[in-house]
Design a protein around this motif. Structure first.
Motif, mmCIF file in Angstrom:
data_model
loop_
_atom_site.group_PDB
_atom_site.id
_atom_site.type_symbol
_atom_site.label_atom_id
_atom_site.label_comp_id
_atom_site.label_asym_id
_atom_site.label_seq_id
_atom_site.Cartn_x
_atom_site.Cartn_y
_atom_site.Cartn_z
ATOM 1 N N ARG A 48 2.511 1.754 -3.452
ATOM 2 C CA ARG A 48 1.558 2.237 -4.463
ATOM 3 C C ARG A 48 1.190 3.686 -4.206
ATOM 4 N N ALA A 49 1.039 4.044 -2.922
ATOM 5 C CA ALA A 49 0.710 5.437 -2.598
ATOM 6 C C ALA A 49 1.877 6.347 -2.980
ATOM 7 N N ASP A 53 0.836 -1.212 0.000
ATOM 8 C CA ASP A 53 0.000 0.000 0.000
ATOM 9 C C ASP A 53 0.871 1.263 0.000
ATOM 10 N N ARG A 99 6.885 11.536 -16.187
ATOM 11 C CA ARG A 99 7.126 12.656 -15.267
ATOM 12 C C ARG A 99 8.258 13.564 -15.720
ATOM 13 N N ARG A 126 5.760 9.000 0.863
ATOM 14 C CA ARG A 126 4.364 9.199 0.478
ATOM 15 C C ARG A 126 4.111 10.703 0.532
ATOM 16 N N ALA A 131 3.962 5.869 -5.344
ATOM 17 C CA ALA A 131 4.046 5.929 -6.805
ATOM 18 C C ALA A 131 2.981 6.841 -7.415
ATOM 19 N N ASP A 132 2.053 7.319 -6.603
ATOM 20 C CA ASP A 132 1.033 8.260 -7.097
ATOM 21 C C ASP A 132 1.566 9.683 -7.199
ATOM 22 N N ALA A 133 2.737 9.933 -6.615
ATOM 23 C CA ALA A 133 3.220 11.311 -6.520
ATOM 24 C C ALA A 133 3.696 11.837 -7.863
ATOM 25 N N SER A 163 5.850 5.092 -16.597
ATOM 26 C CA SER A 163 4.943 5.888 -15.764
ATOM 27 C C SER A 163 5.085 5.548 -14.281
ATOM 28 N N ASP A 185 4.443 17.642 -6.514
ATOM 29 C CA ASP A 185 3.887 17.397 -5.170
ATOM 30 C C ASP A 185 4.932 17.574 -4.074
#
Lengths: 74, 150
Positions: free
Chosen positions: A56-57, A53, B10, B97, A59-61, B57, A65
């Protein structure tokens, strides 16, 4: 899914290289020994899930950001 | 030296030297890629990117844990130590994150990425006090109206 019954001291083979050893049962816990080739990492499922988790979180950046530039824009 | 070209979603076109390719034999947990590289220079700030070579990606912001957590420790099981086989050139990163506010930024101290000899492994850190979500900017968390839970 394969469901089988094992007693303490008995083992399960996964393929030729991985051995799952049911070592002992104490109360509602089962102590399990796992022998696997060193290239195969062994995880507790809840840790594997938590790390998946987070990966994956992360990798959303998008680059914008982040609070400081990571590349020279000059 | 031969280079590999990745059309990053990116960062645009990335020219990757052969010796900058990092092979992850077991990949990263939950992500489908075994070849990665580091994008960005440490001199540009604390964050770099672990960028997939297999998927243009796919990239994760990473940082040196010691840039934010001076007393961070990594403790590996014997099995993990054997798997990683770390040498003198070992570099450790943690994934980041990102959040909409500084208080929401966190790093995964539980599953650092250890790179050595062109190979990378995401390992499970057995050390105590190594949460999956450690606030990167704790001062911002304290100041935030609803503190994030690490």
């Amino acid at each position: 899914m394969l469901i089988i019954t094992r007693r303490p001291g008995e083992k399960i083979m996964l393929g030729d290289d991985i051995v799952v050893h049911v070592m002992e049962i104490v109360g509602n816990s089962v102590r399990v020994g796992i022998q696997a080739p060193r290239a195969i990492p062994v995880y507790r499922e809840e840790i594997w899930n938590a790390v998946r988790d987070e990966n994956r979180a992360a990798a959303d950046a998008a680059p914008e950001d982040l609070p400081v530039p990571t590349k020279n824009d000059a | 030296m031969s280079t590999l070209t990745v059309e990053s979603t990116r960062f645009g076109t990335l020219e990757i030297e052969a010796d900058a390719i990092i092979e992850f034999p077991a990949g990263l947990i939950g992500l489908d890629s075994s070849r990665w590289t580091i994008v960005g220079e440490i001199t540009d700030g604390p964050f770099q990117w672990l960028h997939s070579i297999d998927d243009p990606s796919l990239a994760l912001p990473v940082t040196s844990p010691w840039a934010f957590f001076a007393s961070y420790e990594v403790e590996l099981s014997d099995e993990e130590t054997e798997r990683v086989d770390a040498g003198d050139d070992t570099v450790v990163y943690v994934t980041v994150r990102a959040g909409s506010e500084l208080s929401a930024f966190s790093a995964n101290l539980r599953a650092p990425i250890v790179i050595s000899g062109g190979r990378g492994h995401q390992v499970i850190n057995e050390a105590k006090d190594a949460p999956v979500r450690a606030a990167l900017f704790p001062e911002a968390v304290v100041a935030a109206p609803q503190p994030a839970v690490a």
